[in-house]
Motif scaffolding. Structure first.
Motif, PDB file in Angstrom:
ATOM      1  N   GLU A 178       0.582  -1.102   0.298  1.00 42.31           N
ATOM      2  CA  GLU A 178      -0.280   0.211   0.134  1.00 42.31           C
ATOM      3  C   GLU A 178       1.173   1.708  -0.110  1.00 42.31           C
ATOM      4  OE1 GLU A 178      -3.377  -0.434   2.817  1.00 42.31           O
ATOM      5  OE2 GLU A 178      -3.119   1.642   2.482  1.00 42.31           O
ATOM      6  N   ASP A 179       1.794   1.693   0.470  1.00 40.94           N
ATOM      7  CA  ASP A 179       3.123   2.025   1.061  1.00 40.94           C
ATOM      8  C   ASP A 179       3.868   2.825  -0.913  1.00 40.94           C
ATOM      9  OD1 ASP A 179       4.361  -0.153   1.396  1.00 40.94           O
ATOM     10  OD2 ASP A 179       5.958   1.350   2.276  1.00 40.94           O
ATOM     11  N   GLU A 180       4.241   1.346  -1.195  1.00 43.14           N
ATOM     12  CA  GLU A 180       4.583   1.822  -2.280  1.00 43.14           C
ATOM     13  C   GLU A 180       3.841   2.324  -3.105  1.00 43.14           C
ATOM     14  OE1 GLU A 180       7.086  -2.152  -0.973  1.00 43.14           O
ATOM     15  OE2 GLU A 180       5.449  -2.550  -2.248  1.00 43.14           O
ATOM     16  N   ILE A 181       2.296   1.642  -3.213  1.00 42.14           N
ATOM     17  CA  ILE A 181       1.289   2.096  -4.720  1.00 42.14           C
ATOM     18  C   ILE A 181       1.093   3.949  -4.428  1.00 42.14           C
ATOM     19  CG2 ILE A 181      -0.888   1.476  -4.830  1.00 42.14           C
ATOM     20  CD1 ILE A 181      -0.928  -0.609  -4.542  1.00 42.14           C
ATOM     21  N   ASN A 182       1.437   4.444  -3.194  1.00 42.47           N
ATOM     22  CA  ASN A 182       0.044   5.541  -2.737  1.00 42.47           C
ATOM     23  C   ASN A 182       1.570   6.754  -2.990  1.00 42.47           C
ATOM     24  OD1 ASN A 182      -2.002   4.035  -1.237  1.00 42.47           O
ATOM     25  ND2 ASN A 182      -1.680   4.358   1.163  1.00 42.47           N
ATOM     26  N   ARG A 183       3.114   5.872  -3.055  1.00 40.12           N
ATOM     27  CA  ARG A 183       3.628   7.253  -3.009  1.00 40.12           C
ATOM     28  C   ARG A 183       3.993   6.701  -4.941  1.00 40.12           C
ATOM     29  NH1 ARG A 183       7.280   7.955   0.667  1.00 40.12           N
ATOM     30  NH2 ARG A 183       6.199   7.968   3.242  1.00 40.12           N
TER      31      ARG A 183
END
Ligand code: URA
Ligand code: SF4
Length: 191
Positions: free
Chosen positions: A95-100
């Motif tokens: 999720e954090d990678e997608i959001n970035r």
């Protein structure tokens, strides 16, 4: 307004998420900047990471066949991914990678201004259409968001693993072609 080349330049050297540590090359996506249809996958795999191009491995071959099957060429559509750097061992992007990363994709959508977006697989579909989406139930259905027709279908890798997904996958491509025919000429004033 940025150009695609400018946004691409931002991604080269990007360290916004931890995937930068393990990537070989950033895979920005490629195709026509005037594409009517934008295909969105999940993230680069081994081959894509090596060469810096989206969908060039076995899944890419199937995608190419499907695109050609509806009488189009890869060069006239645009192909990109939710994350631009390969997740190690092809795990799902987190999720954090997608959001970035997703702001880059939003720029691509803005600039290309496609008539149709095809979400390849669950990760793309959830992040573009809605997190509650179930790919097996909702593939082949049309969604209309911000002036763009959006369809989720199976990821080509899933189709390669499961013969039962072949027919629905081809059926979805026929629907995509129908919708494209319907929309042709609709908002050509944008060019
Ligand atoms: N799978 C994806 O989701 N994207 C690619 O570019 C290649 C394989
Ligand atoms: Fe940057 Fe996206 Fe690569 Fe993460 S995946 S380093 S956000 S380009």
């Amino acid at each position: 307004m940025y150009t695609l080349e400018a946004v691409k330049a931002f991604t080269y050297g990007c360290k916004k998420c931890k995937l930068y540590k393990t990537r070989t090359k950033v895979v920005f996506g490629q195709g026509s900047p005037y594409a009517d249809i934008l295909f969105i996958g999940e993230g680069p795999g081994y081959n894509e990471d090596q060469h810096g191009k989206a969908f060039i491995g076995p899944a890419g071959e199937l995608l190419t066949k499907a695109i050609e099957g509806i009488g189009m060429k890869r060069e006239e559509v645009y192909i990109a991914n939710i994350v631009k750097c390969r997740p190690p061992n092809n795990r799902n992007p987190q999720e954090d990678e997608i959001n970035r990363c997703i702001p880059y994709l939003r720029w691509q959508v803005k600039i290309i201004n496609p008539k149709i977006i095809v979400c390849l697989g669950s990760i793309a579909a959830k992040n573009i259409i809605g997190h509650e989406l179930k790919i097996t139930k909702q593939r082949g259905k049309w969604y209309f968001k911000k002036g763009i027709w959006i369809m989720p279908t199976f990821h080509p890798s899933a189709v390669l693993r499961d013969d039962l997904k072949k027919r629905p996958f081809w059926k979805d491509f026929k629907e995509i072609y129908k919708k494209w025919e319907e929309l042709k000429g609709d908002h050509d004033e944008k060019r």
